[in-house]
Structure formats: C-alpha cells, structure tokens
Design an enzyme around this catalytic site. Structure first.
Site, PDB file in Angstrom:
ATOM      1  CB  VAL A 164     101.351 117.935  52.180  1.00 58.25           C
ATOM      2  CG1 VAL A 164     100.297 117.438  53.153  1.00 58.25           C
ATOM      3  CG2 VAL A 164     102.733 117.939  52.828  1.00 58.25           C
ATOM      4  N   PRO A 165      99.559 115.873  49.760  1.00 56.29           N
ATOM      5  CG  PRO A 165      99.141 113.581  49.516  1.00 56.29           C
ATOM      6  CD  PRO A 165     100.053 114.570  50.209  1.00 56.29           C
ATOM      7  CB  CYS A 166      95.361 119.096  50.329  1.00 64.83           C
ATOM      8  SG  CYS A 166      96.068 120.359  49.265  1.00 64.83           S
ATOM      9  CG  HIS A 167      96.219 116.477  44.733  1.00 65.93           C
ATOM     10  ND1 HIS A 167      97.450 116.686  45.317  1.00 65.93           N
ATOM     11  CD2 HIS A 167      96.296 115.279  44.114  1.00 65.93           C
ATOM     12  CE1 HIS A 167      98.248 115.656  45.041  1.00 65.93           C
ATOM     13  NE2 HIS A 167      97.566 114.789  44.321  1.00 65.93           N
TER      14      HIS A 167
END
Length: 196
Positions: A164-167
């Site tokens: 889950v791409p919080c970056h």
C-alpha cells in the site's frame, strides 16, 4: 544437554520438523498469523498474513520481534513462521523490486487500520506507479481536504508499506516528507519506480 550428554541437532532436520509443525497447525486451524522475512533492496521485510490476506509488512527498523508481539496482542497469539503461506506475496514483492510488477494483486487484511486512517490507506493505490501525490491531495481524495496532518499520521502508521504505497505521498513543496522505513527507503522506492 540432556542427562549430561550434549545433543547435536541437524539443521535440516529442524527445518523439516518446523515445516511439518506449520503444516499441521494450518491443517488443524490453529495457525492464525503466518509470517516470514524476505530480503529486499530496502532491507529485511517481515511479511505476516491471516486467512483473510496480508496483514502486515514491517521494516527492520520497526523491530520484527516487537511487530510479531503486536500481532499476537491485536490479532491472535497463534503466530507461527510459515513461509510457504506467504510465497505469493514474496513473489510479487520480488517482481516489484525487479520492476516487472507495478501493482499488487494479493488479498489484504485491513483490520489494523480503521476510520479515516483506513480511508486514506484505501486511496493510496490510486496514486500510480512512478507518480507522487501531496498529503493535501490525498486528504482531498479521502474526503477531508483539511486533514493533511491526519494523512501524514495514516501514512506513518501504514501496516502494509510498499504494498500500500504510502511512499508515493510527498509534501506539497515536493520534499519527500517522513517515511516509516526511513528516508533512504523512501528515496530508493521512488527512484526505483521513476527509473521504470
């Protein structure tokens, strides 16, 4: 040492015994959380899954033992290293890190996120591979345009980083902002995606 005698245990035999124990626990329905650790360009990642799906991805800086204890406390004390149950996740992560995968298809168990935090996390996959969005833009996506700090908190507490791409969430001025795995990990992930 047993009865004054030193006992030598064959590592292959121990691994076989562990695998049989994990299989029996799975078969008998007493394995609630399976986990394994995989090597990655951002360091060792702990992967944990329930029957509902991947529940946790953790960086080494989070202290894998502490994460396993949290899972035991919040989900179930029946936690066991069972690498085979996470083969699909490990394969998808490997494909991601070798730039042959842009999205993840594994089932996710969202129970460690609730409320607005869950709403934010559910919107993160909408930020395309190789793209970024500001905390303010994500707040608007989640339906609360003024909740910029809450978006930052949701990203900081993301139980499924990388997948889950919080970056991909950055500050409005273009600066990277904070990241659970540290600034080097965030930069590596952003550079990896930009180079594809």
């Amino acid at each position: 040492m047993i009865n004054g005698e030193t006992i030598t245990i064959n590592p292959d035999r121990m691994a076989d015994l562990h695998n049989r124990l994990a299989a029996a626990a799975q078969r008998d329905g007493v394995l609630d959380v399976a986990y394994r650790v995989v090597d990655s360009p951002v360091g060792p990642l702990l992967l944990a899954a329930t029957d509902q799906g991947l529940i946790r991805v953790a960086y080494a800086v989070e202290d894998h033992d502490a994460v396993l204890q949290q899972l035991a406390d919040k989900v179930s004390p029946r936690v066991l290293q069972a690498p085979g149950r996470l083969d699909a996740v490990a394969r998808e992560l490997d494909e991601y890190f070798t730039r042959t995968r842009r999205t993840f298809d594994v089932q996710l168990d969202w129970r460690l996120a609730a409320g607005f935090r869950a709403a934010v996390l559910h919107h993160l996959p909408e930020i395309g591979y190789g793209q970024t969005a500001s905390y303010a833009a994500v707040a608007a996506l989640a339906g609360s345009p003024k909740a910029v700090r809450a978006v930052g908190t949701a990203c900081a507490k993301n139980p499924l980083p990388v997948v889950v791409p919080c970056h991909r969430v950055v500050r409005s001025d273009g600066a990277m902002g904070g990241y659970l795995g540290g600034p080097e990990a965030k930069r590596l992930l952003l550079d990896l995606e930009a180079a594809a």
